[in-house]
Enzyme design. Structure first.
Site, mmCIF file in Angstrom:
data_model
loop_
_atom_site.group_PDB
_atom_site.id
_atom_site.type_symbol
_atom_site.label_atom_id
_atom_site.label_comp_id
_atom_site.label_asym_id
_atom_site.label_seq_id
_atom_site.Cartn_x
_atom_site.Cartn_y
_atom_site.Cartn_z
ATOM 1 N N HIS A 114 38.111 28.122 44.585
ATOM 2 C CA HIS A 114 39.100 27.665 43.600
ATOM 3 C C HIS A 114 38.438 27.650 42.214
ATOM 4 C CE1 HIS A 114 42.044 25.593 41.433
ATOM 5 N NE2 HIS A 114 41.962 24.385 41.945
ATOM 6 N N ASN A 160 35.752 39.065 40.064
ATOM 7 C CA ASN A 160 35.965 40.409 40.612
ATOM 8 C C ASN A 160 34.819 41.324 40.207
ATOM 9 O OD1 ASN A 160 38.424 39.928 41.900
ATOM 10 N ND2 ASN A 160 39.648 40.542 40.131
ATOM 11 N N TYR A 175 45.220 28.079 43.777
ATOM 12 C CA TYR A 175 44.211 28.140 44.848
ATOM 13 C C TYR A 175 44.287 26.961 45.816
ATOM 14 C CZ TYR A 175 42.358 32.308 42.681
ATOM 15 O OH TYR A 175 42.233 33.575 42.202
ATOM 16 N N HIS A 235 43.113 39.319 48.860
ATOM 17 C CA HIS A 235 41.703 39.200 49.265
ATOM 18 C C HIS A 235 41.563 38.824 50.741
ATOM 19 C CE1 HIS A 235 40.099 39.446 45.096
ATOM 20 N NE2 HIS A 235 41.249 38.870 44.791
HETATM 21 FE FE1 HDD Z 1 42.966 35.190 42.797
HETATM 22 C C1 HDD Z 1 42.074 34.707 46.013
HETATM 23 C C2 HDD Z 1 39.878 36.575 42.143
HETATM 24 C C3 HDD Z 1 44.006 36.090 39.633
HETATM 25 C C4 HDD Z 1 45.836 33.563 43.312
HETATM 26 N N1 HDD Z 1 41.307 35.567 43.874
HETATM 27 C C5 HDD Z 1 41.135 35.296 45.191
HETATM 28 C C6 HDD Z 1 39.834 35.701 45.613
HETATM 29 C C7 HDD Z 1 39.220 36.239 44.519
HETATM 30 C C8 HDD Z 1 40.147 36.146 43.415
HETATM 31 C C9 HDD Z 1 37.839 36.831 44.456
HETATM 32 C C10 HDD Z 1 39.274 35.599 47.015
HETATM 33 C C11 HDD Z 1 38.588 34.296 47.239
HETATM 34 C C12 HDD Z 1 37.961 34.252 48.611
HETATM 35 O O1 HDD Z 1 37.056 35.062 48.864
HETATM 36 O O2 HDD Z 1 38.401 33.450 49.418
HETATM 37 N N2 HDD Z 1 42.139 36.199 41.227
HETATM 38 C C13 HDD Z 1 40.829 36.592 41.130
HETATM 39 C C14 HDD Z 1 40.576 37.043 39.786
HETATM 40 C C15 HDD Z 1 41.739 36.924 39.087
HETATM 41 C C16 HDD Z 1 42.718 36.376 39.985
HETATM 42 C C17 HDD Z 1 39.239 37.539 39.297
HETATM 43 C C18 HDD Z 1 42.035 37.242 37.662
HETATM 44 C C19 HDD Z 1 41.157 37.259 36.739
HETATM 45 N N3 HDD Z 1 44.625 34.914 41.692
HETATM 46 C C20 HDD Z 1 44.850 35.318 40.392
HETATM 47 C C21 HDD Z 1 46.109 34.797 39.928
HETATM 48 C C22 HDD Z 1 46.639 34.058 40.965
HETATM 49 C C23 HDD Z 1 45.687 34.162 42.064
HETATM 50 C C24 HDD Z 1 46.681 35.020 38.545
HETATM 51 C C25 HDD Z 1 47.909 33.295 41.060
HETATM 52 C C26 HDD Z 1 48.590 32.831 40.075
HETATM 53 N N4 HDD Z 1 43.831 34.359 44.411
HETATM 54 C C27 HDD Z 1 45.005 33.682 44.379
HETATM 55 C C28 HDD Z 1 45.340 32.990 45.688
HETATM 56 C C29 HDD Z 1 44.097 33.365 46.559
HETATM 57 C C30 HDD Z 1 43.282 34.224 45.622
HETATM 58 C C31 HDD Z 1 46.673 33.289 46.243
HETATM 59 C C32 HDD Z 1 44.376 33.988 47.921
HETATM 60 C C33 HDD Z 1 43.420 33.339 48.856
HETATM 61 C C34 HDD Z 1 42.847 32.244 48.118
HETATM 62 O O3 HDD Z 1 43.341 32.229 46.859
HETATM 63 O O4 HDD Z 1 42.064 31.424 48.542
HETATM 64 O O5 HDD Z 1 45.420 31.627 45.489
#
Ligand code: HDD
Length: 725
Positions: free
Chosen positions: A344, A153, A367, A80
């Site tokens: 988060h 999402n 997160y 993202h």
């Molecule tokens: Fe995630 C970012 C949505 C599964 C780890 N995720 C992130 C963002 C969205 C989602 C919209 C962007 C947030 C922003 O605008 O700053 N993610 C989802 C959805 C998931 C999902 C809907 C499943 C239903 N994500 C998921 C899993 C993991 C992560 C299973 C890790 C185990 N996601 C992250 C992250 C991020 C992230 C690495 C990257 C940047 C952030 O968190 O702030 O922690």
């Protein structure tokens, strides 16, 4: 009541605005200083040993400036990374106290400030908006009980069932590690290799290959919380809940060819569209929807509520629309707000809680951890965009870039030195307590048998699509797999597709020039070290419904042209009445028009008036518009007919199935294009979405044109009337 009563006289939006108040813009006459406030006398020349000599290390002004510059970038989000944000507010329609004690869902008079960030998943920060990808849909609610983050999402299901596979999924989807190709695209071997070995992804693949993954606008897409959450009311009673956002402009997409061209013509297409709409006062709106499931019904469905690869069909549990979100303010500074915002799914308020979805459970760790490396400090909550409007009192202290200046001697609990403060909040005072779920289980590494149906909802999705939507999905798979070089990977994927739909697999295979292979068995290779393979059987189609209308964008809202972008092609000599009548009618319905001419500046109409040109053919492109209008005026149309870019504009608009209107002599331009061959005796009756009036009746034409634009696209002409463009 356990909840803090919200005082309707407190304007929460003002509270957040104060928090976010940007620095004043520098006024005229203000002098330049260093970061230490020293006035700078020369910002153009570094300190040198003589005119032609080396720069001196002593030049602290140069060093400070360059050092700051060198450190301007922070690590981009691992997923993202590319996003666009805006501010707004949320208002509940009526109290949801029956289901939840969440303060922001009680009082319809209260406007809760929100910050929303939309994103693509795979591309880097500077990648195109128009990638085929899932869109992130994150909403930070600044409530009086603290921040509540919705981190969802635009697709209601996910690729995997357990968070432990997330790093693998993302490594596979990102550019390949040896050469960092391709950017913001899943059409490559590693992604499909992973998918071919992950049958649980098939439902999500249907969505990601559908037009949902190439939205027309961020303002025209749905949002989903994906996981099942809990609502908890004041009595402590739990209901399961799935969250939805429904855009009031409907759910619309572009064509894949268009998306690819947009990536070149305007890689910021979605970001610009969101920004411009808000600047123009056309505030994007979504209704917040919930599907509520009584606790006792937890096990009554043919799928597991804890499985994030499943949705609850709206025909089975209807979506109740419980409130509205309006985005009404752009950011002042992209970095300070959109880049530094930290979401988060574990930022909760009382009244909302988790389920045991294993994907969600893993996210709850990820997160905060990522913010630590991205924003560099556990004090990321002090950045204005992340600050709670409820004051923060605790014994967390110090760390990089601490802003708060804590006073007093106590930084521990319990204490007497500070009179016991800050004290723990009782439940009655709004203190958060987790839902007391009884758990009696063995510690195992395995997946529930109830997660083992991988295909029936994928089939439901495919069967629920209209014919053009199915065609697009098939073409998308042909495209993606066509870019996969390893034949065995393609074969494994097509084998999996055959378990979704024979028709789908057959048609994808046709496009790839191959036979449909047998699906590789067993599919259940990764269900846990402690699992008993005999338990895992393919489940027959068991959804109980053949189709779900809510899954098809063909059934979306088609009664408005608000904010649609309409191109008007004209040159000197354009008929003033023909131009003005249609333009005024379109704008009265909330559409926006742009005049495109062979060159910039002004053109003269047939009455001698000067009309400002918005774009020339050099800076405009059909793909950034929703429809095109060619007004009457012989001289104007002759000039356009001599302009290959004008002809191309019409062809491309036609190819992408958009509405086209031509008045009077304007019809001649259509005749010069590929559309001409489709016009019967010069008339457009037979072609969906093409409106002509050779005798120049712009007022009649405007009405039909408006109706056509509201339909968004005329996909029916796509296959049979395809034109090169
Ligand atoms: Fe995630 C970012 C949505 C599964 C780890 N995720 C992130 C963002 C969205 C989602 C919209 C962007 C947030 C922003 O605008 O700053 N993610 C989802 C959805 C998931 C999902 C809907 C499943 C239903 N994500 C998921 C899993 C993991 C992560 C299973 C890790 C185990 N996601 C992250 C992250 C991020 C992230 C690495 C990257 C940047 C952030 O968190 O702030 O922690």
């Amino acid at each position: 009541m356990a909840k803090k009563t919200t005082d309707p006289n407190v304007n929460l939006e003002d509270k957040k605005l104060q928090d976010l108040a940007p620095d004043k813009e520098i006024s005229a006459g203000e002098l330049m200083t260093t970061d230490q406030g020293l006035k700078i006398n020369d910002d153009t020349n570094s300190l040198k040993a003589g005119e032609r000599g080396a720069t001196l290390l002593e030049d602290f002004i140069l060093r400070e400036k360059i050092t700051h510059f060198d450190h301007e970038r922070i690590p981009e989000r691992i997923v993202h990374a590319r996003g666009s944000g805006a501010h707004g507010y949320f208002q509940v329609y009526e109290s949801m106290a029956k289901y939840t004690k969440a303060g922001f869902l009680q009082n319809p008079a209260v406007k809760t400030p929100v910050f929303v960030r939309f994103s693509t998943v795979a591309g880097f920060r500077g990648s195109t908006d128009m990638a085929r990808d899932v869109r992130g849909f994150s909403v930070k609610f600044y409530t009086e009980e603290g921040n509540y983050d919705f981190v969802g999402n635009n697709i209601p299901v996910f690729f995997i069932q357990d968070a432990i596979k997330f790093p693998d999924l993302i490594h596979a989807a990102k550019p390949e590690p040896h050469n960092e190709i391709p950017q913001a695209a899943t059409a490559h071997d590693t992604f499909w290799d992973f998918i071919s070995l992950t049958p649980e992804s098939m439902h999500m693949i249907m969505w990601a290959m559908s037009d949902r993954a190439i939205p027309r606008s961020l303002r025209m897409m749905e949002g989903f919380g994906v996981h099942t959450f809990r609502f908890i009311n004041a009595e402590g009673k739990s209901h399961f809940v799935k969250f939805h956002w429904k855009p009031l402009l409907g759910v619309h997409s572009v064509a894949w060819d268009e998306a690819q061209k947009l990536s070149g013509k305007d890689a910021d297409f979605h970001r610009r569209d969101l920004y411009d709409a808000i600047e123009a006062g056309a505030f994007p709106e979504w209704e917040f929807g919930v599907q509520i499931i009584p606790q006792e019904d937890e096990l009554k469905y043919p799928f597991d509520l804890l499985d994030p690869t499943k949705l609850i069909p709206e025909e089975i549990v209807p979506v109740q629309r419980i409130g509205k979100m309006v985005l009404n303010r752009n950011v002042d500074n992209f970095f300070a707000e959109t880049e530094q915002v930290a979401f988060h799914p574990g930022h909760l308020v009382p009244g909302i809680d988790f389920s045991n979805d294993p994907l969600l459970q893993g996210r709850l760790f990820s997160y905060t951890d990522t913010q630590l490396s991205r924003l560099g400090s556990p004090n990321f909550h002090e950045i204005p965009i992340n600050r709670s409007i409820n004051p923060v009192h605790n014994n967390q202290r110090d760390g990089h870039m601490r802003q708060q200046i804590n006073v007093g001697r106590s930084s521990y609990h319990p204490n007497t030195i500070a009179g016991g403060s800050p004290a723990q909040a009782t439940k009655a005072e709004g203190g958060f307590s987790s839902y007391e779920e009884r758990i009696d289980a063995n510690k195992i590494r395995a997946r529930s048998k109830s997660f083992m149906d991988f295909f029936s909802q994928a089939t439901l999705f495919f069967n629920s699509q209209s014919e053009p939507e199915q065609n697009h999905l098939i073409d998308a798979l042909r495209f993606e797999l066509g870019k996969v070089e390893t034949v065995a990977i393609r074969e494994r994927v097509v084998g999996l597709l055959s378990k979704v739909s024979d028709l789908l697999a057959k048609r994808v295979a046709e496009g790839l020039g191959m036979e449909v292979p047998k699906p590789q068995e067993p599919l259940n290779h990764n269900f846990g070290a402690d699992a008993n393979p005999a338990d895992y059987q393919d489940q027959p189609n068991k959804q109980g419904i053949e189709k779900s209308a809510a899954l098809s964008m063909a059934n979306t809202v088609k009664d408005t042209i608000k904010t649609r972008q309409i191109a008007i092609l004209a040159a000197d000599g354009v008929d003033a009445t023909s131009l003005k009548t249609v333009k005024t009618a379109l704008e009265a319905e909330g559409a926006q028009t742009k005049l495109i001419a062979p060159r910039g500046g002004f053109i003269k109409d047939n009455k001698g008036g000067a009309i400002k040109v918005d774009m020339s053919f050099l800076t405009a492109a059909s793909v950034v518009f929703d429809a095109v209008y060619v007004p009457a005026g012989a001289e104007s149309v002759t000039a356009l007919t001599d302009e290959p870019d004008a002809i191309h504009f019409i062809n491309e608009t036609y190819r992408h199935c958009k509405a086209i209107a031509a008045d009077g002599e304007g019809v001649a331009l259509l005749k010069q294009s590929y559309v001409g061959a489709k016009l019967k005796n010069g008339k457009s009756d037979a072609i969906a979405g093409v409106i002509t009036s050779e005798t120049s009746k712009p007022d009649v034409l405007a009405k039909d044109f408006i109706h056509a634009i509201a339909q968004h696209r005329f996909w029916e002409r796509e296959k049979k009337d395809k034109v090169p463009a």
